[in-house]
Design a protein around this motif. Structure first.
Motif, PDB file in Angstrom:
ATOM      1  N   MET A  62       0.847  -1.192   0.000  1.00  0.00           N
ATOM      2  CA  MET A  62       0.000   0.000   0.000  1.00  0.00           C
ATOM      3  C   MET A  62       0.877   1.234   0.000  1.00  0.00           C
ATOM      4  N   LEU A  63       0.468   2.245  -0.767  1.00  0.00           N
ATOM      5  CA  LEU A  63       1.295   3.437  -0.909  1.00  0.00           C
ATOM      6  C   LEU A  63       0.422   4.662  -1.112  1.00  0.00           C
ATOM      7  N   GLY A  64       0.745   5.735  -0.396  1.00  0.00           N
ATOM      8  CA  GLY A  64       0.092   7.019  -0.593  1.00  0.00           C
ATOM      9  C   GLY A  64       1.045   8.000  -1.237  1.00  0.00           C
ATOM     10  N   GLN A  65       0.558   9.219  -1.474  1.00  0.00           N
ATOM     11  CA  GLN A  65       1.316  10.317  -2.069  1.00  0.00           C
ATOM     12  C   GLN A  65       1.541  10.083  -3.567  1.00  0.00           C
ATOM     13  N   SER A  66       0.994  10.969  -4.369  1.00  0.00           N
ATOM     14  CA  SER A  66       0.959  10.752  -5.819  1.00  0.00           C
ATOM     15  C   SER A  66       2.338  10.636  -6.449  1.00  0.00           C
ATOM     16  N   LEU A  67       3.303  11.460  -6.027  1.00  0.00           N
ATOM     17  CA  LEU A  67       4.627  11.385  -6.646  1.00  0.00           C
ATOM     18  C   LEU A  67       5.299  10.058  -6.334  1.00  0.00           C
ATOM     19  N   PRO A  84      12.174  10.491 -17.560  1.00  0.00           N
ATOM     20  CA  PRO A  84      13.251  10.084 -18.467  1.00  0.00           C
ATOM     21  C   PRO A  84      14.433   9.512 -17.696  1.00  0.00           C
ATOM     22  N   GLN A  85      15.206   8.676 -18.358  1.00  0.00           N
ATOM     23  CA  GLN A  85      16.366   8.078 -17.704  1.00  0.00           C
ATOM     24  C   GLN A  85      17.581   9.003 -17.726  1.00  0.00           C
ATOM     25  N   ALA A  86      17.720   9.814 -18.772  1.00  0.00           N
ATOM     26  CA  ALA A  86      18.865  10.715 -18.858  1.00  0.00           C
ATOM     27  C   ALA A  86      18.822  11.702 -17.697  1.00  0.00           C
ATOM     28  N   VAL A  93      12.241  17.459 -15.819  1.00  0.00           N
ATOM     29  CA  VAL A  93      10.861  17.036 -15.595  1.00  0.00           C
ATOM     30  C   VAL A  93      10.491  17.168 -14.116  1.00  0.00           C
ATOM     31  N   LEU A  94      11.386  16.730 -13.244  1.00  0.00           N
ATOM     32  CA  LEU A  94      11.116  16.824 -11.807  1.00  0.00           C
ATOM     33  C   LEU A  94      11.057  18.267 -11.333  1.00  0.00           C
ATOM     34  N   GLU A  95      11.822  19.142 -11.978  1.00  0.00           N
ATOM     35  CA  GLU A  95      11.799  20.560 -11.606  1.00  0.00           C
ATOM     36  C   GLU A  95      10.398  21.136 -11.782  1.00  0.00           C
ATOM     37  N   LEU A  96       9.806  20.909 -12.952  1.00  0.00           N
ATOM     38  CA  LEU A  96       8.471  21.463 -13.197  1.00  0.00           C
ATOM     39  C   LEU A  96       7.419  20.741 -12.365  1.00  0.00           C
ATOM     40  N   PHE A 156       8.047  18.830 -22.287  1.00  0.00           N
ATOM     41  CA  PHE A 156       9.430  18.624 -22.687  1.00  0.00           C
ATOM     42  C   PHE A 156       9.514  17.516 -23.723  1.00  0.00           C
ATOM     43  N   GLY A 157       9.187  17.845 -24.957  1.00  0.00           N
ATOM     44  CA  GLY A 157       9.361  16.872 -26.026  1.00  0.00           C
ATOM     45  C   GLY A 157       8.079  16.382 -26.645  1.00  0.00           C
ATOM     46  N   ASP A 158       8.168  15.176 -27.220  1.00  0.00           N
ATOM     47  CA  ASP A 158       7.083  14.636 -28.024  1.00  0.00           C
ATOM     48  C   ASP A 158       6.257  13.572 -27.320  1.00  0.00           C
ATOM     49  N   SER A 159       6.481  13.383 -26.033  1.00  0.00           N
ATOM     50  CA  SER A 159       5.690  12.403 -25.287  1.00  0.00           C
ATOM     51  C   SER A 159       5.439  12.928 -23.880  1.00  0.00           C
ATOM     52  N   PRO A 160       4.354  12.493 -23.260  1.00  0.00           N
ATOM     53  CA  PRO A 160       4.012  12.994 -21.918  1.00  0.00           C
ATOM     54  C   PRO A 160       4.958  12.452 -20.859  1.00  0.00           C
ATOM     55  N   THR A 161       5.202  13.275 -19.855  1.00  0.00           N
ATOM     56  CA  THR A 161       6.041  12.895 -18.722  1.00  0.00           C
ATOM     57  C   THR A 161       5.333  13.290 -17.432  1.00  0.00           C
ATOM     58  N   LEU A 162       6.038  13.089 -16.339  1.00  0.00           N
ATOM     59  CA  LEU A 162       5.520  13.491 -15.034  1.00  0.00           C
ATOM     60  C   LEU A 162       5.191  14.983 -14.992  1.00  0.00           C
TER      61      LEU A 162
END
Length: 213
Positions: A62-67, A84-86, A93-96, A156-162
């Motif tokens: 069980m896990l809470g918190q969306s991030l 992304p892995q890079a 991505v994490l900044e925004l 950031f780019g051509d696909s959705p991210t966090l």
């Protein structure tokens, strides 16, 4: 998997988008935060100690918190990746996402607005001014980040991210609250593009079983 969710919770909305993007089936279990179900002892002791939504149940885990939930989903079901892995791209991505999840959402969520109204006794006009102020503060930062680093139809780019997953519910809530977002055209363009994507459309509040107008 089971997801404890509330249709209008932006944090629940994020996880629903993530699950839809990854094509993961789940059982939707509504928790009405307007009536305080998230604070009931059975839920807090048995499901989510933070007394909030969302909460994910995956077997015995069980896990809470969306991030945290979305990071878990990325680790267990890597494709498509939300982060992304890079290292540089991941950090961007994490900044925004952090700007939305840490700077905007916490000061404007339901429990804060109710504290302003019920305990501090602010007027409806003052409460609305509070909400708009923090939306403008945060969205201005989002817009500057997108102007400097954003590319493609998504953040950031051509696909959705966090980044997109956190931005879209925040924009939707701001619009629902009557905020003028015209000063943030890049963010609105991402929102419009995402809203046409099947996963984002499937996760929208109006599509949930506990939706009420």
């Amino acid at each position: 998997m089971q997801l404890y969710s509330f249709f209008n919770s932006s944090t629940s909305y994020r996880v629903r988008i993530a699950l839809a993007l990854k094509g993961l089936p789940f059982e939707y279990l509504p928790v009405n935060i307007r009536t305080g179900q998230h604070r009931e002892a059975e839920y807090v002791q048995g499901i989510n100690p933070s007394a909030s939504v969302p909460a994910l149940v995956d077997g015995a885990f069980m896990l809470g918190q969306s991030l945290a939930i979305m990071d878990y989903l990325d680790a267990r079901h890597p494709e498509p990746r939300l982060l992304p892995q890079a290292p540089e791209q991941r950090a961007r991505v994490l900044e925004l996402a952090s700007l939305v999840a840490c700077d905007i959402h916490p000061v404007n969520n339901l429990r804060v607005l109710r504290y302003l109204q019920d305990v501090l006794k602010v007027t409806p006009e003052q409460k609305d001014a509070w909400y708009r102020h923090w939306i403008d503060e945060g969205m201005a930062g989002v817009e500057r980040l997108l102007a400097r680093h954003g590319t493609g139809p998504w953040c950031f780019g051509d696909s959705p991210t966090l980044a997109d997953i956190t931005l879209v519910p925040q924009v939707a809530n701001a619009q629902r609250m009557g905020c003028d977002l015209s000063a943030y055209p890049r963010a609105l363009a991402v929102f419009a593009h995402a809203s046409a994507h099947p996963a984002f459309a499937k996760a929208a509040p109006a599509q949930q079983p506990d939706y009420t107008a």
